[in-house]
Motif scaffolding. Structure first.
Motif, PDB file in Angstrom:
ATOM      1  N   PRO A 178      62.658  15.563  45.695  1.00 18.94           N
ATOM      2  CA  PRO A 178      62.678  16.626  46.706  1.00 18.94           C
ATOM      3  C   PRO A 178      63.867  17.564  46.595  1.00 18.94           C
ATOM      4  CG  PRO A 178      63.187  14.489  47.678  1.00 18.94           C
ATOM      5  CD  PRO A 178      62.739  14.218  46.287  1.00 18.94           C
ATOM      6  N   TRP A 179      64.843  17.189  45.775  1.00 24.90           N
ATOM      7  CA  TRP A 179      65.993  18.077  45.570  1.00 24.90           C
ATOM      8  C   TRP A 179      65.683  19.178  44.554  1.00 24.90           C
ATOM      9  CZ3 TRP A 179      66.007  12.765  44.974  1.00 24.90           C
ATOM     10  CH2 TRP A 179      65.732  12.300  43.680  1.00 24.90           C
ATOM     11  N   ARG A 180      64.551  19.081  43.874  1.00 23.52           N
ATOM     12  CA  ARG A 180      64.173  20.099  42.894  1.00 23.52           C
ATOM     13  C   ARG A 180      63.658  21.355  43.594  1.00 23.52           C
ATOM     14  NH1 ARG A 180      62.434  18.347  37.329  1.00 23.52           N
ATOM     15  NH2 ARG A 180      61.363  20.356  37.418  1.00 23.52           N
ATOM     16  N   ALA A 181      63.923  22.509  42.983  1.00 22.44           N
ATOM     17  CA  ALA A 181      63.438  23.773  43.559  1.00 22.44           C
ATOM     18  C   ALA A 181      61.925  23.865  43.526  1.00 22.44           C
ATOM     19  CB  ALA A 181      64.053  24.952  42.803  1.00 22.44           C
ATOM     20  N   ASP A 182      61.290  23.176  42.553  1.00 20.65           N
ATOM     21  CA  ASP A 182      59.835  23.265  42.437  1.00 20.65           C
ATOM     22  C   ASP A 182      59.117  22.119  43.138  1.00 20.65           C
ATOM     23  OD1 ASP A 182      60.497  21.204  40.747  1.00 20.65           O
ATOM     24  OD2 ASP A 182      59.406  21.966  39.009  1.00 20.65           O
ATOM     25  N   SER A 183      59.827  21.354  43.964  1.00 21.90           N
ATOM     26  CA  SER A 183      59.191  20.259  44.692  1.00 21.90           C
ATOM     27  C   SER A 183      58.247  20.808  45.752  1.00 21.90           C
ATOM     28  CB  SER A 183      60.242  19.368  45.353  1.00 21.90           C
ATOM     29  OG  SER A 183      59.627  18.391  46.168  1.00 21.90           O
ATOM     30  N   THR A 184      57.030  20.290  45.775  1.00 14.74           N
ATOM     31  CA  THR A 184      56.079  20.644  46.830  1.00 14.74           C
ATOM     32  C   THR A 184      55.661  19.395  47.607  1.00 14.74           C
ATOM     33  OG1 THR A 184      54.253  20.502  45.226  1.00 14.74           O
ATOM     34  CG2 THR A 184      55.183  22.678  45.648  1.00 14.74           C
ATOM     35  N   ALA A 185      56.410  18.299  47.428  1.00 12.57           N
ATOM     36  CA  ALA A 185      56.099  17.048  48.106  1.00 12.57           C
ATOM     37  C   ALA A 185      56.339  17.189  49.610  1.00 12.57           C
ATOM     38  CB  ALA A 185      56.937  15.917  47.550  1.00 12.57           C
ATOM     39  N   LEU A 186      55.508  16.509  50.367  1.00  9.41           N
ATOM     40  CA  LEU A 186      55.601  16.547  51.828  1.00  9.41           C
ATOM     41  C   LEU A 186      56.036  15.182  52.334  1.00  9.41           C
ATOM     42  CD1 LEU A 186      54.960  17.988  54.575  1.00  9.41           C
ATOM     43  CD2 LEU A 186      52.654  17.018  54.369  1.00  9.41           C
ATOM     44  N   ARG A 187      57.126  15.162  53.106  1.00  8.48           N
ATOM     45  CA  ARG A 187      57.585  13.897  53.685  1.00  8.48           C
ATOM     46  C   ARG A 187      56.634  13.488  54.804  1.00  8.48           C
ATOM     47  NH1 ARG A 187      62.722  11.222  54.175  1.00  8.48           N
ATOM     48  NH2 ARG A 187      63.878  13.028  53.398  1.00  8.48           N
ATOM     49  N   VAL A 188      56.117  12.263  54.734  1.00  5.87           N
ATOM     50  CA  VAL A 188      55.196  11.782  55.764  1.00  5.87           C
ATOM     51  C   VAL A 188      55.822  10.697  56.633  1.00  5.87           C
ATOM     52  CG1 VAL A 188      53.129  12.419  54.477  1.00  5.87           C
ATOM     53  CG2 VAL A 188      54.148  10.157  54.136  1.00  5.87           C
ATOM     54  N   SER A 189      56.966  10.154  56.189  1.00  2.00           N
ATOM     55  CA  SER A 189      57.715   9.193  56.998  1.00  2.00           C
ATOM     56  C   SER A 189      59.128   9.154  56.447  1.00  2.00           C
ATOM     57  CB  SER A 189      57.071   7.804  56.953  1.00  2.00           C
ATOM     58  OG  SER A 189      57.280   7.203  55.701  1.00  2.00           O
ATOM     59  N   ALA A 190      59.964   8.313  57.025  1.00  2.00           N
ATOM     60  CA  ALA A 190      61.353   8.256  56.578  1.00  2.00           C
ATOM     61  C   ALA A 190      61.465   7.863  55.111  1.00  2.00           C
ATOM     62  CB  ALA A 190      62.129   7.266  57.448  1.00  2.00           C
ATOM     63  N   ALA A 191      60.501   7.059  54.615  1.00  2.00           N
ATOM     64  CA  ALA A 191      60.619   6.549  53.254  1.00  2.00           C
ATOM     65  C   ALA A 191      59.482   6.960  52.324  1.00  2.00           C
ATOM     66  CB  ALA A 191      60.706   5.019  53.289  1.00  2.00           C
ATOM     67  N   ARG A 192      58.508   7.719  52.842  1.00  2.00           N
ATOM     68  CA  ARG A 192      57.329   8.023  52.032  1.00  2.00           C
ATOM     69  C   ARG A 192      57.069   9.532  51.975  1.00  2.00           C
ATOM     70  NH1 ARG A 192      54.344   3.970  50.334  1.00  2.00           N
ATOM     71  NH2 ARG A 192      52.542   5.320  49.972  1.00  2.00           N
ATOM     72  N   TRP A 193      56.551   9.910  50.799  1.00  2.00           N
ATOM     73  CA  TRP A 193      56.228  11.303  50.541  1.00  2.00           C
ATOM     74  C   TRP A 193      54.801  11.406  50.006  1.00  2.00           C
ATOM     75  CZ3 TRP A 193      60.016  15.322  50.858  1.00  2.00           C
ATOM     76  CH2 TRP A 193      61.298  14.875  51.149  1.00  2.00           C
ATOM     77  N   LYS A 194      54.224  12.579  50.180  1.00  2.00           N
ATOM     78  CA  LYS A 194      52.892  12.871  49.640  1.00  2.00           C
ATOM     79  C   LYS A 194      53.023  13.975  48.610  1.00  2.00           C
ATOM     80  CE  LYS A 194      48.229  14.249  51.073  1.00  2.00           C
ATOM     81  NZ  LYS A 194      47.383  14.618  52.234  1.00  2.00           N
ATOM     82  N   TRP A 195      52.399  13.791  47.461  1.00  2.00           N
ATOM     83  CA  TRP A 195      52.477  14.798  46.424  1.00  2.00           C
ATOM     84  C   TRP A 195      51.832  16.112  46.839  1.00  2.00           C
ATOM     85  CZ3 TRP A 195      50.971  12.035  41.174  1.00  2.00           C
ATOM     86  CH2 TRP A 195      52.063  11.261  40.757  1.00  2.00           C
TER      87      TRP A 195
END
Length: 342
Positions: A178-195
């Protein structure tokens, strides 16, 4: 807000997967599909790809049959020290195989009192029945890692003992950068992300690059083997790197990924190889179901109760390392043993 401190924490977690004196190269810590795609241009990875794809040829002793056994990469580095590889290799030794060269001295420091030195040899294995097993690892971002070059290769230290790559395992929920400029991941909880779309598109690109790398290597030297077996977990990314489009349904693996309005095809090495050079992907789903039933009997539990034990491989491993499935591996590697037993 996500910062580079988050990556620093991930690096600490990655470094813990290595067994000293082997250490992580932080530039080869790949936490997302985008990291993986970028890694294809990394000097260490590019040099490795040239070596395996263009120069490497296995040195195999004479035998009646030669078997290529592809094993999955593991979070533990070097791979051979993982619970999974230890158990698989121990099963091969117990079946009568012996290495054609002594144990690697740098690995013997990790040997326990009950383990034979032969367990830590990286050389091909030979059996009195005239069968040679040449072990290799299927890996992202390296494609194919011959066992004998797990630690070193002509280009220097093998990148197989320098990298960490949890970045293609979407279901874990943290295969993102998520620190990348091209990240499009969505945080869905404190520990999980969705691509997001960028992660999904990069996944397809990297997936197909790995299938191509495996096929490029086997297209050159796959004819040296009587059988080519890929011993990787059903339904997972490593299996997807291997199987052809026509095989995917039987293995429970999707053939495409939806990215926005596009449906992008996933290519397996078997799509690119001549039929006579194709890999056989094992264990099958039927073998897994039958192994679970045998495990339940061994444990004296119902199959539902045994499923958790099965999924964890009886501990810090995968089902591939369970005795019930290792029976199927030995039958595939050494069918003459089964015939003689009958």
């Amino acid at each position: 807000m996500v910062t580079t401190d988050d990556r620093a924490q991930r690096l600490l977690e990655s470094a813990a997967k290595f067994r000293a004196p082997f250490t992580l190269d932080p530039t080869l810590a790949l936490y997302s599909p985008q990291d993986n795609v970028d890694a294809l241009k990394h000097p260490r990875i590019a040099a490795w790809m040239r070596f395996v794809g263009q120069d490497y040829v296995p040195s195999l002793p004479e035998a009646r049959e030669h078997v290529l056994l592809l094993l999955p990469c593991t979070r533990t580095k070097p791979y051979i020290l993982s619970t999974e590889h230890r158990r698989i290799n121990a099963a091969l030794l117990a079946a009568g195989f012996a290495p054609t060269a002594p144990a690697e001295p740098r690995l013997l420091a990790f040997r326990t009192a009950e383990e034979p030195e032969a367990l830590f040899s990286l050389a091909p294995l030979t059996h009195p029945y005239g069968v040679v097993v040449h072990r290799a690892v299927i890996s992202e971002p390296l494609g194919l890692v011959p066992y004998e070059h797990m630690l070193d290769y002509p280009g220097g230290t093998s990148p197989a003992v320098l990298y960490d790559d949890p970045g293609l395992f979407e279901d874990r929920g943290n295969a993102v950068s998520p620190w990348r400029a091209d990240s499009t991941a969505l945080r869905v909880s404190a520990a999980r992300w969705k691509w997001g779309p960028n992660e999904k598109r990069a996944y397809v690109e990297m997936h197909n690059a790995m299938a191509t790398a495996v096929a490029e290597a086997l297209g050159r030297f796959g004819h040296l083997y009587t059988r080519r077996i890929s011993w990787v977990a059903p339904g997972l990314t490593h299996r997807s790197f291997v199987v052809a489009k026509a095989e995917r349904a039987a293995h429970g693996i999707v053939a495409t990924r939806q990215v926005g309005t596009e449906r992008l095809a996933l290519t397996g090495a078997n799509d690119l190889l001549a039929p006579e050079l194709a890999l056989t992907a094992l264990p099958t789903r039927l073998q897994c179901a039958e192994a679970l039933a045998r495990l339940a009997t061994r444990l004296g539990r119902s199959q539902a109760e045994a499923a958790g034990h099965f999924g964890r491989g009886g501990g810090d491993a995968t089902p591939l390392a369970l005795p019930e499935l290792l029976e199927d591996l030995l039958a595939a590697v050494l069918p003459v043993r089964v015939a003689k037993a009958a």
